[in-house]
Design a protein around this motif. Structure first.
Motif, short mmCIF file in Angstrom:
data_model
loop_
_atom_site.label_atom_id
_atom_site.label_comp_id
_atom_site.label_asym_id
_atom_site.label_seq_id
_atom_site.Cartn_x
_atom_site.Cartn_y
_atom_site.Cartn_z
N ILE A 248 -3.08 4.20 -4.09
CA ILE A 248 -4.39 3.41 -4.16
C ILE A 248 -5.32 4.18 -3.51
CG2 ILE A 248 -5.60 1.43 -3.25
CD1 ILE A 248 -2.90 -0.02 -3.89
N PRO B 175 -6.16 -1.72 -13.04
CA PRO B 175 -5.20 -1.90 -12.18
C PRO B 175 -3.63 -1.71 -12.66
CG PRO B 175 -6.66 -3.80 -12.01
CD PRO B 175 -7.09 -2.80 -13.21
N LEU C 278 -0.98 0.79 -10.89
CA LEU C 278 0.48 0.18 -10.50
C LEU C 278 1.51 1.11 -11.18
CD1 LEU C 278 -0.07 -3.62 -10.37
CD2 LEU C 278 -0.24 -2.02 -8.57
N TRP D 40 3.44 -5.07 -8.34
CA TRP D 40 2.56 -6.25 -8.60
C TRP D 40 1.53 -6.03 -7.67
CZ3 TRP D 40 7.86 -7.18 -7.74
CH2 TRP D 40 8.66 -7.30 -9.04
N LEU D 41 0.18 -6.55 -8.31
CA LEU D 41 -1.03 -6.97 -7.75
C LEU D 41 -1.32 -8.32 -7.91
CD1 LEU D 41 -3.59 -5.87 -6.05
CD2 LEU D 41 -4.46 -5.63 -8.32
N THR E 35 -3.64 -12.06 -6.40
CA THR E 35 -4.82 -12.32 -5.69
C THR E 35 -4.56 -13.89 -5.36
OG1 THR E 35 -6.10 -12.97 -7.67
CG2 THR E 35 -6.40 -10.61 -6.82
N GLY F 89 -6.33 -9.65 -1.56
CA GLY F 89 -5.15 -9.52 -2.49
C GLY F 89 -4.01 -8.91 -1.87
N VAL G 245 -0.70 -6.28 -2.75
CA VAL G 245 0.20 -5.16 -3.38
C VAL G 245 1.85 -5.48 -3.02
CG1 VAL G 245 0.60 -3.00 -4.24
CG2 VAL G 245 -1.77 -3.72 -3.39
#
Length: 478
Positions: free
Chosen positions: A68, A107, A111, A123-124, A126, A192, A194
């Motif tokens: 990231i 995104p 990932l 996974w991401l 929110t 969020g 990760v």
């Protein structure tokens, strides 16, 4: 007729004879020891597995955060005392439309890069309006409108979602062993999470189920073998000697899994067995200490070096700066050089991050080849590097010489994907103790000089001079 006479002569059934009692007691002892050892083994395997899973999940978190940071250069991280990344600091959510336009990466792309390195899903999430965590992107399944099983139903922890967490958690209808890395703003507002997994719980525990079946089969074999062995040994007292010799041979080969037999005997055979078993324990202890030492050295190296270029990282640079500053009292003088690659972002955008990584590695190797034995070059992040140069005669002249060599070396073309790529480098220089006697002042003034070099037209170097300020130059450092 002869069998009846033999039975009447002994007067006892077989299980009441001395041999029968010894065999019976030995079988009970073996059964008890085996079950005790098996239970202990299960607990050790469980604990060892969890420690291994925890280390793997922590490494995954480091990999994901590094991925990231390589793409979203505006983000920062916080770490704990061991160097483990615990939070990603970002003023806006990772992967929003603005960041996609800025970096060229969706995104899912980010990932997928992390997933390719961890070899597991990432996974991401929110925070939704009802307070639960909902999936934004999924490295393996792609779209965010994939099945609802991608939503985190319940965390198996009392910690808040803004805390770094390693352990089991339910992701949809599947239970995974994960590391969750919160994305928070500077005021600790959740942007969020990760989440990276090392695998589903069912798959991770499959080895335990296989082990249970093998243990019961092995128990039956051991009991039968022990009954036969003890019966024979009662008739041939000195038969244990070859077995003890074999035990010594196994120890010489570092095969220390099995305990030495006959340590319960109160004779010379028992004394020999006790001595062999003590030797075996010493060998096990030595091997364990060597393993711990190797593991500690490996983690120490990871904590102080950049994963891509293998150069020292910011942590090691700060330690080296402290050491150099302490030596100022002994008359030692040194320079701090900050430099970054001109137009590096253009290479990333046109050829991709793989080519950008290759460029960083080759550029760092060229710079390393120019340094003297006591100099140190570190990667600070992205395309930014720092050098601590120990001065011998004239500090500023030596800084100019080194900076000129760096500019010349990095001006030479790079071969990337069959293409000649030409970049440049801008270098800013500060001197200790003239420009400061602490890390903050030296790095800040070297950074101001670096901005001056950018403003001068790039592909050059500048020494810090009094009066330089950040307001003097407004320039894109890309």
């Amino acid at each position: 007729m002869q069998e009846r006479q033999h039975a009447s002569a002994s007067g006892l059934p077989w299980h009441h004879t001395l041999v029968g009692k010894v065999v019976g007691f030995m079988l009970l002892g073996v059964l008890f020891a085996y079950l005790t050892g098996a239970l202990s083994g299960f607990f050790m395997v469980e604990r060892g597995s969890r420690e291994q899973w925890k280390r793997e999940a922590q490494v995954n978190a480091q990999i994901v955060s590094a991925t990231i940071r390589r793409i979203y250069t505006s983000v920062a991280v916080t770490t704990n005392d061991t160097g483990q990344v615990t939070h990603i600091i970002s003023q806006r959510p990772i992967g929003d439309e603005e960041s996609v336009l800025e970096t060229g990466f969706s995104p899912i792309d980010v990932l997928a890069l992390a997933s390719a390195q961890t070899r597991n899903n990432v996974w991401l999430f929110t925070e939704s309006s009802d307070g639960s965590l909902k999936v934004v992107a999924d490295a393996l399944n792609g779209s965010t409108d994939s099945p609802a099983s991608l939503a985190v139903d319940a965390w198996q922890t009392n910690a808040d979602a803004t805390d770094f967490y390693v352990g089991f958690a339910n992701i949809g209808h599947e239970e995974h062993f994960i590391s969750s890395l919160p994305i928070v703003s500077a005021d600790n507002q959740l942007k969020g999470v990760v989440v990276s997994t090392i695998g589903q719980k069912e798959k991770l525990y499959r080895i335990h189920n296989d082990l249970i079946g093998k243990v019961f089969v092995a128990l039956l074999i051991v009991l039968v073998a022990t009954a036969l062995l003890v019966t024979v040994l009662m008739r041939q007292f000195f038969k244990p000697v070859p077995i003890l010799v074999k035990a010594l041979t196994d120890i010489a080969k570092n095969q220390t899994t099995h305990a030495t037999p006959y340590t319960d005997r109160n004779d010379e055979i028992g004394d020999m067995a006790k001595a062999i078993n003590a030797l075996r324990k010493k060998v096990i202890e030595r091997e364990h200490l060597l393993e711990v030492k190797d593991e500690a050295l490996r983690y120490q190296h990871l904590a102080h070096h950049d994963a891509l270029t293998k150069l020292p990282n910011r942590v090691q640079l700060n330690d080296a700066l402290k050491t150099a500053l302490q030596a100022l009292h002994q008359g030692v003088v040194f320079n701090v050089l900050l430099f970054d690659l001109d137009h590096f972002k253009a290479v990333n955008d046109s050829l991709g991050h793989g080519a950008g990584d290759a460029l960083l590695v080759e550029a760092s190797q060229r710079v390393q080849s120019l340094l003297k034995q006591n100099d140190l070059v570190a990667r600070l992040g992205g395309d930014e590097f720092a050098i601590i140069q120990q001065a011998v005669f004239n500090a500023k002249d030596e800084a100019r010489t080194l900076a000129g060599e760096i500019v010349a070396a990095l001006r030479q073309p790079f071969q990337l994907d069959g293409q000649n790529i030409q970049i440049g480098v801008s270098v800013g220089i500060s001197n200790a103790p003239v420009d400061g006697n602490n890390s903050h002042d030296l790095l800040r003034k070297a950074d101001l000089a670096l901005y001056a070099a950018k403003a001068k037209g790039r592909n050059c170097y500048m020494l810090y001079t009094e009066g330089m300020s950040m307001d003097s130059w407004i320039i894109d450092r890309g």
